[in-house]
Design a protein around this motif. Structure first.
Motif, PDB file in Angstrom:
ATOM      1  N   ALA A 125      -0.481   9.800   1.923  1.00 23.10           N
ATOM      2  CA  ALA A 125      -1.320   8.971   1.065  1.00 23.10           C
ATOM      3  C   ALA A 125      -0.446   8.054   0.215  1.00 23.10           C
ATOM      4  CB  ALA A 125      -2.172   9.875   0.176  1.00 23.10           C
ATOM      5  N   PRO A 126      -1.029   7.036  -0.440  1.00 23.22           N
ATOM      6  CA  PRO A 126      -0.250   6.232  -1.382  1.00 23.22           C
ATOM      7  C   PRO A 126       0.417   7.124  -2.420  1.00 23.22           C
ATOM      8  CG  PRO A 126      -2.341   5.177  -0.954  1.00 23.22           C
ATOM      9  CD  PRO A 126      -2.391   6.516  -0.279  1.00 23.22           C
ATOM     10  N   GLY A 127       1.698   6.898  -2.661  1.00 24.10           N
ATOM     11  CA  GLY A 127       2.453   7.749  -3.568  1.00 24.10           C
ATOM     12  C   GLY A 127       3.230   8.832  -2.852  1.00 24.10           C
ATOM     13  N   GLY A 128       3.023   8.985  -1.546  1.00 25.73           N
ATOM     14  CA  GLY A 128       3.820   9.916  -0.757  1.00 25.73           C
ATOM     15  C   GLY A 128       3.280  11.320  -0.627  1.00 25.73           C
ATOM     16  N   ALA A 129       2.139  11.618  -1.244  1.00 30.14           N
ATOM     17  CA  ALA A 129       1.562  12.961  -1.138  1.00 30.14           C
ATOM     18  C   ALA A 129       0.963  13.157   0.257  1.00 30.14           C
ATOM     19  CB  ALA A 129       0.478  13.158  -2.191  1.00 30.14           C
ATOM     20  N   GLY A 143      -1.203  -1.298   6.826  1.00 33.37           N
ATOM     21  CA  GLY A 143      -2.470  -1.053   6.155  1.00 33.37           C
ATOM     22  C   GLY A 143      -2.453   0.287   5.423  1.00 33.37           C
ATOM     23  N   ILE A 144      -3.391   0.471   4.534  1.00 31.40           N
ATOM     24  CA  ILE A 144      -3.413   1.645   3.661  1.00 31.40           C
ATOM     25  C   ILE A 144      -3.698   2.940   4.428  1.00 31.40           C
ATOM     26  CG2 ILE A 144      -5.845   1.706   2.959  1.00 31.40           C
ATOM     27  CD1 ILE A 144      -3.030   1.578   0.446  1.00 31.40           C
ATOM     28  N   ALA A 145      -4.260   2.846   5.622  1.00 31.93           N
ATOM     29  CA  ALA A 145      -4.606   4.053   6.384  1.00 31.93           C
ATOM     30  C   ALA A 145      -3.503   4.493   7.346  1.00 31.93           C
ATOM     31  CB  ALA A 145      -5.894   3.809   7.172  1.00 31.93           C
ATOM     32  N   ARG A 200       0.473   3.658  -6.978  1.00 31.65           N
ATOM     33  CA  ARG A 200      -0.454   2.735  -7.660  1.00 31.65           C
ATOM     34  C   ARG A 200      -0.228   1.299  -7.188  1.00 31.65           C
ATOM     35  NH1 ARG A 200       0.929   6.133 -11.851  1.00 31.65           N
ATOM     36  NH2 ARG A 200       2.404   4.638 -12.738  1.00 31.65           N
ATOM     37  N   ARG A 201       1.022   0.955  -6.997  1.00 36.13           N
ATOM     38  CA  ARG A 201       1.350  -0.393  -6.502  1.00 36.13           C
ATOM     39  C   ARG A 201       0.805  -0.595  -5.084  1.00 36.13           C
ATOM     40  NH1 ARG A 201       4.731  -4.311  -7.971  1.00 36.13           N
ATOM     41  NH2 ARG A 201       5.331  -5.694  -6.289  1.00 36.13           N
ATOM     42  N   GLU A 202       0.964   0.430  -4.231  1.00 34.95           N
ATOM     43  CA  GLU A 202       0.449   0.345  -2.859  1.00 34.95           C
ATOM     44  C   GLU A 202      -1.073   0.189  -2.858  1.00 34.95           C
ATOM     45  OE1 GLU A 202       3.739   2.865  -0.286  1.00 34.95           O
ATOM     46  OE2 GLU A 202       2.173   3.976  -1.336  1.00 34.95           O
ATOM     47  N   LEU A 203      -1.750   0.946  -3.704  1.00 31.57           N
ATOM     48  CA  LEU A 203      -3.213   0.831  -3.780  1.00 31.57           C
ATOM     49  C   LEU A 203      -3.642  -0.542  -4.284  1.00 31.57           C
ATOM     50  CD1 LEU A 203      -4.256   4.331  -5.157  1.00 31.57           C
ATOM     51  CD2 LEU A 203      -4.840   3.359  -2.930  1.00 31.57           C
ATOM     52  N   ALA A 204      -2.936  -1.061  -5.286  1.00 33.32           N
ATOM     53  CA  ALA A 204      -3.284  -2.363  -5.845  1.00 33.32           C
ATOM     54  C   ALA A 204      -3.105  -3.475  -4.811  1.00 33.32           C
ATOM     55  CB  ALA A 204      -2.438  -2.650  -7.084  1.00 33.32           C
ATOM     56  N   GLU A 205      -2.066  -3.359  -3.995  1.00 36.00           N
ATOM     57  CA  GLU A 205      -1.800  -4.400  -3.001  1.00 36.00           C
ATOM     58  C   GLU A 205      -2.397  -4.072  -1.638  1.00 36.00           C
ATOM     59  OE1 GLU A 205       2.318  -5.380  -2.996  1.00 36.00           O
ATOM     60  OE2 GLU A 205       2.343  -5.740  -5.159  1.00 36.00           O
ATOM     61  N   ASP A 206      -3.031  -2.915  -1.519  1.00 39.73           N
ATOM     62  CA  ASP A 206      -3.688  -2.486  -0.287  1.00 39.73           C
ATOM     63  C   ASP A 206      -2.730  -2.511   0.904  1.00 39.73           C
ATOM     64  OD1 ASP A 206      -5.997  -1.425   0.837  1.00 39.73           O
ATOM     65  OD2 ASP A 206      -6.574  -3.349   1.708  1.00 39.73           O
ATOM     66  N   ALA A 207      -1.489  -2.059   0.654  1.00 37.95           N
ATOM     67  CA  ALA A 207      -0.476  -2.024   1.712  1.00 37.95           C
ATOM     68  C   ALA A 207       0.526  -0.917   1.412  1.00 37.95           C
ATOM     69  CB  ALA A 207       0.241  -3.362   1.807  1.00 37.95           C
ATOM     70  N   LEU A 208       0.855  -0.128   2.433  1.00 35.41           N
ATOM     71  CA  LEU A 208       1.864   0.909   2.292  1.00 35.41           C
ATOM     72  C   LEU A 208       3.248   0.319   2.569  1.00 35.41           C
ATOM     73  CD1 LEU A 208       0.096   3.840   4.174  1.00 35.41           C
ATOM     74  CD2 LEU A 208       0.077   3.330   1.737  1.00 35.41           C
ATOM     75  N   LEU A 209       4.249   0.789   1.843  1.00 36.30           N
ATOM     76  CA  LEU A 209       5.621   0.283   1.979  1.00 36.30           C
ATOM     77  C   LEU A 209       6.459   1.222   2.839  1.00 36.30           C
ATOM     78  CD1 LEU A 209       6.167  -0.780  -1.724  1.00 36.30           C
ATOM     79  CD2 LEU A 209       5.612  -2.263   0.211  1.00 36.30           C
ATOM     80  N   TRP A 210       7.212   0.649   3.764  1.00 38.22           N
ATOM     81  CA  TRP A 210       8.046   1.404   4.690  1.00 38.22           C
ATOM     82  C   TRP A 210       9.450   0.824   4.682  1.00 38.22           C
ATOM     83  CZ3 TRP A 210       5.720   5.335   7.650  1.00 38.22           C
ATOM     84  CH2 TRP A 210       4.322   5.387   7.567  1.00 38.22           C
TER      85      TRP A 210
END
Length: 194
Positions: A182-186, A175-177, A140-150
Protein backbone atom coordinates in the motif's frame (compact mmCIF):
# COMPACT_ATOMS: atom_id res chain seq x y z
CA UNK A 1 14.67 -8.92 -17.39
CA UNK A 2 12.49 -9.75 -20.35
CA UNK A 3 12.69 -7.35 -23.34
CA UNK A 4 14.82 -4.75 -21.58
CA UNK A 5 12.59 -4.37 -18.55
CA UNK A 6 14.01 -3.21 -15.22
CA UNK A 7 13.58 -4.63 -11.74
CA UNK A 8 11.86 -2.02 -9.57
CA UNK A 9 11.48 -1.87 -5.77
CA UNK A 10 9.05 0.38 -3.92
CA UNK A 11 10.77 3.41 -2.40
CA UNK A 12 8.53 3.45 0.70
CA UNK A 13 9.12 -0.25 1.31
CA UNK A 14 12.91 0.22 1.21
CA UNK A 15 12.64 3.14 3.65
CA UNK A 16 10.36 1.20 5.97
CA UNK A 17 12.42 -2.04 5.87
CA UNK A 18 14.75 -0.93 8.67
CA UNK A 19 12.06 0.45 10.97
CA UNK A 20 11.02 -2.77 12.72
CA UNK A 21 14.54 -4.19 13.31
CA UNK A 22 15.77 -0.86 14.70
CA UNK A 23 12.68 -0.46 16.90
CA UNK A 24 12.85 -3.96 18.40
CA UNK A 25 16.63 -3.93 18.84
CA UNK A 26 16.32 -0.56 20.57
CA UNK A 27 13.48 -1.66 22.84
CA UNK A 28 15.39 -4.79 23.84
CA UNK A 29 18.62 -2.85 24.50
CA UNK A 30 16.70 -0.24 26.52
CA UNK A 31 15.01 -3.02 28.52
CA UNK A 32 18.40 -4.46 29.39
CA UNK A 33 19.55 -0.95 30.30
CA UNK A 34 16.83 -0.66 32.94
CA UNK A 35 18.51 -3.55 34.77
CA UNK A 36 22.00 -1.99 34.68
CA UNK A 37 22.77 0.98 36.96
CA UNK A 38 25.56 2.30 34.68
CA UNK A 39 27.95 5.16 35.41
CA UNK A 40 25.36 7.93 35.25
CA UNK A 41 22.48 6.10 36.93
CA UNK A 42 19.14 5.01 35.50
CA UNK A 43 17.33 8.32 35.95
CA UNK A 44 19.84 10.33 33.92
CA UNK A 45 20.05 7.51 31.36
CA UNK A 46 16.28 7.45 30.86
CA UNK A 47 16.07 11.23 30.52
CA UNK A 48 19.00 11.30 28.07
CA UNK A 49 17.44 8.39 26.19
CA UNK A 50 14.09 10.17 25.89
CA UNK A 51 15.81 13.23 24.44
CA UNK A 52 17.84 11.07 22.04
CA UNK A 53 14.68 9.20 20.99
CA UNK A 54 12.93 12.44 20.00
CA UNK A 55 15.98 13.87 18.24
CA UNK A 56 16.67 10.63 16.33
CA UNK A 57 13.04 10.29 15.22
CA UNK A 58 12.96 13.90 13.98
CA UNK A 59 16.34 13.80 12.21
CA UNK A 60 15.74 10.44 10.50
CA UNK A 61 12.23 11.33 9.41
CA UNK A 62 13.19 14.72 7.90
CA UNK A 63 16.60 13.80 6.48
CA UNK A 64 16.90 14.07 2.68
CA UNK A 65 13.25 14.96 2.07
CA UNK A 66 14.27 17.49 -0.58
CA UNK A 67 16.07 14.75 -2.48
CA UNK A 68 13.05 12.44 -2.29
CA UNK A 69 10.80 15.28 -3.48
CA UNK A 70 13.10 16.12 -6.41
CA UNK A 71 13.33 12.47 -7.48
CA UNK A 72 9.55 12.05 -7.17
CA UNK A 73 8.90 15.19 -9.23
CA UNK A 74 10.96 13.78 -12.10
CA UNK A 75 9.53 10.24 -11.94
CA UNK A 76 8.98 8.64 -15.35
CA UNK A 77 6.20 6.17 -15.99
CA UNK A 78 7.25 2.54 -15.49
CA UNK A 79 7.37 0.52 -18.71
CA UNK A 80 5.15 -2.45 -19.36
CA UNK A 81 8.17 -4.81 -19.29
CA UNK A 82 9.45 -3.53 -15.94
CA UNK A 83 9.25 -6.09 -13.14
CA UNK A 84 7.77 -4.88 -9.84
CA UNK A 85 9.49 -6.53 -6.89
CA UNK A 86 7.30 -8.00 -4.15
CA UNK A 87 7.25 -6.22 -0.81
CA UNK A 88 8.56 -9.27 1.06
CA UNK A 89 11.50 -9.63 -1.33
CA UNK A 90 12.44 -5.95 -0.97
CA UNK A 91 12.31 -6.14 2.84
CA UNK A 92 14.29 -9.39 2.93
CA UNK A 93 16.98 -8.01 0.58
CA UNK A 94 17.37 -4.81 2.59
CA UNK A 95 17.60 -6.64 5.90
CA UNK A 96 20.10 -9.18 4.55
CA UNK A 97 22.25 -6.39 3.17
CA UNK A 98 22.21 -4.52 6.50
CA UNK A 99 22.19 -7.38 9.00
CA UNK A 100 25.77 -6.77 10.17
CA UNK A 101 25.15 -3.04 10.63
CA UNK A 102 21.98 -3.78 12.59
CA UNK A 103 23.82 -6.29 14.78
CA UNK A 104 26.67 -3.85 15.38
CA UNK A 105 24.24 -1.04 16.29
CA UNK A 106 22.46 -3.36 18.73
CA UNK A 107 25.74 -4.43 20.35
CA UNK A 108 26.84 -0.79 20.72
CA UNK A 109 23.47 0.08 22.30
CA UNK A 110 23.86 -2.84 24.72
CA UNK A 111 27.41 -1.81 25.60
CA UNK A 112 26.35 1.81 26.11
CA UNK A 113 24.12 0.64 28.97
CA UNK A 114 27.19 0.36 31.18
CA UNK A 115 27.86 4.08 30.74
CA UNK A 116 24.41 5.64 30.17
CA UNK A 117 21.65 3.07 30.75
CA UNK A 118 18.70 2.97 28.33
CA UNK A 119 19.99 5.86 26.17
CA UNK A 120 21.54 3.78 23.36
CA UNK A 121 18.47 1.59 23.05
CA UNK A 122 16.12 4.57 22.87
CA UNK A 123 18.36 6.16 20.24
CA UNK A 124 17.99 3.02 18.09
CA UNK A 125 14.24 2.89 18.69
CA UNK A 126 13.96 6.56 17.73
CA UNK A 127 15.74 5.87 14.43
CA UNK A 128 13.21 3.09 13.75
CA UNK A 129 10.30 5.43 14.47
CA UNK A 130 11.89 8.05 12.20
CA UNK A 131 12.01 5.57 9.31
CA UNK A 132 8.37 4.69 9.90
CA UNK A 133 7.42 8.39 9.87
CA UNK A 134 9.38 8.96 6.65
CA UNK A 135 7.61 6.02 5.00
CA UNK A 136 4.25 7.44 6.13
CA UNK A 137 5.21 10.82 4.63
CA UNK A 138 6.06 9.09 1.35
CA UNK A 139 2.71 7.28 1.50
CA UNK A 140 0.81 10.56 1.90
CA UNK A 141 2.73 11.98 -1.04
CA UNK A 142 1.91 8.91 -3.16
CA UNK A 143 -1.79 9.21 -2.30
CA UNK A 144 -1.82 12.94 -3.07
CA UNK A 145 -0.21 12.40 -6.46
CA UNK A 146 -2.08 9.14 -7.14
CA UNK A 147 1.17 7.40 -8.11
CA UNK A 148 3.44 4.90 -6.39
CA UNK A 149 7.21 5.56 -6.46
CA UNK A 150 9.67 2.85 -7.51
CA UNK A 151 13.47 2.74 -7.72
CA UNK A 152 15.68 0.51 -9.86
CA UNK A 153 16.96 -2.50 -7.91
CA UNK A 154 20.44 -2.29 -9.43
CA UNK A 155 20.78 1.30 -8.17
CA UNK A 156 19.86 0.14 -4.67
CA UNK A 157 22.53 -2.56 -4.79
CA UNK A 158 25.15 -0.06 -5.94
CA UNK A 159 25.04 2.09 -2.77
CA UNK A 160 23.89 -0.11 0.07
CA UNK A 161 20.14 0.10 -0.33
CA UNK A 162 19.62 3.86 -0.08
CA UNK A 163 16.57 4.86 -2.15
CA UNK A 164 17.72 8.50 -2.36
CA UNK A 165 21.47 7.89 -2.60
CA UNK A 166 23.87 9.27 -5.21
CA UNK A 167 23.50 6.20 -7.44
CA UNK A 168 19.74 6.84 -7.83
CA UNK A 169 19.16 9.06 -10.84
CA UNK A 170 15.34 9.00 -11.02
CA UNK A 171 12.27 7.19 -9.81
CA UNK A 172 9.64 5.39 -11.83
CA UNK A 173 5.93 5.74 -11.19
CA UNK A 174 2.93 3.42 -11.47
CA UNK A 175 -0.73 3.60 -10.69
CA UNK A 176 -1.81 3.42 -7.06
CA UNK A 177 -3.00 -0.20 -7.36
CA UNK A 178 0.32 -1.63 -8.63
CA UNK A 179 2.34 -4.07 -6.56
CA UNK A 180 1.52 -5.74 -3.26
CA UNK A 181 2.33 -2.85 -0.91
CA UNK A 182 0.00 0.00 0.00
CA UNK A 183 1.08 3.67 -0.13
CA UNK A 184 3.68 4.11 2.60
CA UNK A 185 5.06 0.59 2.16
CA UNK A 186 2.71 -1.31 4.47
CA UNK A 187 1.25 -4.67 3.51
CA UNK A 188 -1.72 -4.15 1.21
CA UNK A 189 -4.94 -5.19 2.90
CA UNK A 190 -7.17 -7.25 0.65
CA UNK A 191 -10.90 -7.02 1.00
CA UNK A 192 -12.50 -10.11 2.51
CA UNK A 193 -14.56 -12.18 0.07
CA UNK A 194 -18.24 -12.15 0.92
Amino acid sequence: MARGGLGLARVAVVVRAGAAPLWWAGVFAAGVGVLVPGLTGRRIGVMAGAALFIVAAAVVSYRRRRRYTALARGAARAGKHDVLQDRAVTVRNWRRGHRWWLLLAWLVALGANFAVPVAGGLLLAGAGVGLRLKAAWLGRRELAEDALLWVRVDWLDARGGRPAGKAVKAYRGTGIAAGDAAPGGARRRTAALV
